[in-house]
Motif scaffolding. Sequence first.
Motif, short mmCIF file in Angstrom:
data_model
loop_
_atom_site.label_atom_id
_atom_site.label_comp_id
_atom_site.label_asym_id
_atom_site.label_seq_id
_atom_site.Cartn_x
_atom_site.Cartn_y
_atom_site.Cartn_z
N ASP A 134 38.07 71.27 5.47
CA ASP A 134 38.79 70.38 6.34
C ASP A 134 40.13 71.05 6.71
OD1 ASP A 134 40.81 70.24 4.54
OD2 ASP A 134 39.82 68.05 3.78
N PHE A 135 40.67 70.69 7.74
CA PHE A 135 41.88 71.34 8.52
C PHE A 135 43.26 71.55 7.25
CE2 PHE A 135 40.15 70.69 12.64
CZ PHE A 135 40.58 72.26 13.11
N GLU A 149 56.46 67.29 14.62
CA GLU A 149 57.10 66.86 13.49
C GLU A 149 56.31 67.24 12.31
OE1 GLU A 149 59.64 63.61 12.99
OE2 GLU A 149 60.56 63.61 14.92
N ASP A 150 55.18 66.82 12.11
CA ASP A 150 54.17 67.10 11.05
C ASP A 150 53.94 68.62 11.11
OD1 ASP A 150 51.42 67.14 9.69
OD2 ASP A 150 52.37 65.55 9.12
N MET A 191 51.57 58.53 7.73
CA MET A 191 50.14 58.31 8.27
C MET A 191 49.32 59.50 8.26
SD MET A 191 49.25 57.00 12.29
CE MET A 191 48.90 58.46 13.02
N THR A 192 48.21 59.54 7.72
CA THR A 192 47.47 60.85 7.81
C THR A 192 46.45 60.62 9.16
OG1 THR A 192 47.45 60.92 5.59
CG2 THR A 192 45.87 62.16 6.67
N HIS A 193 46.64 61.73 9.97
CA HIS A 193 45.86 61.89 11.00
C HIS A 193 44.41 62.09 10.90
CE1 HIS A 193 49.07 62.02 13.98
NE2 HIS A 193 49.92 62.60 13.11
N ARG A 194 43.40 61.66 11.58
CA ARG A 194 42.04 61.75 11.29
C ARG A 194 41.42 63.16 11.25
NH1 ARG A 194 37.40 59.52 14.94
NH2 ARG A 194 38.24 61.14 16.32
#
Length: 122
Positions: free
Chosen positions: A55-56, A86-87, A1-4
């Motif tokens: 972007d970040f 974790e990420d 899952m990629t965080h916004r």
Amino acid sequence: MTHRVFTTSVASVYVHYVAKAEKKGRSKSEVDAILRWLTGYSQGQLDAALADGTDFQTFFGEAPAMNPARTAVTGKVCGVQVETVEDPLMREIRRLDKMIDELARGRAMDRILRSEPAVAAD
């Protein structure tokens, strides 16, 4: 899952970092110093990344030299223990958030940047 937040521009959050700092009597230059310390960007590189809408994910991914002392940034941000995230990218974003929180709380820059205070020579 990629965080916004990974695809959010750093500049769009940076304005909030600066506003939070200035509201508590701190400065934009102190926010910049935290970002430079954490990532190794020069002021020119930082300004360019902000102007380009980086972007970040890219900002941290292309950072010239992530500071090895950043692992000393610990504690909670929004109820999340920074060092247990974790990420890896989210952990870096949380570290930055934690450092900005410390700035807004009035902590001294040498403590925020995890540097040893100067010791007077005998």
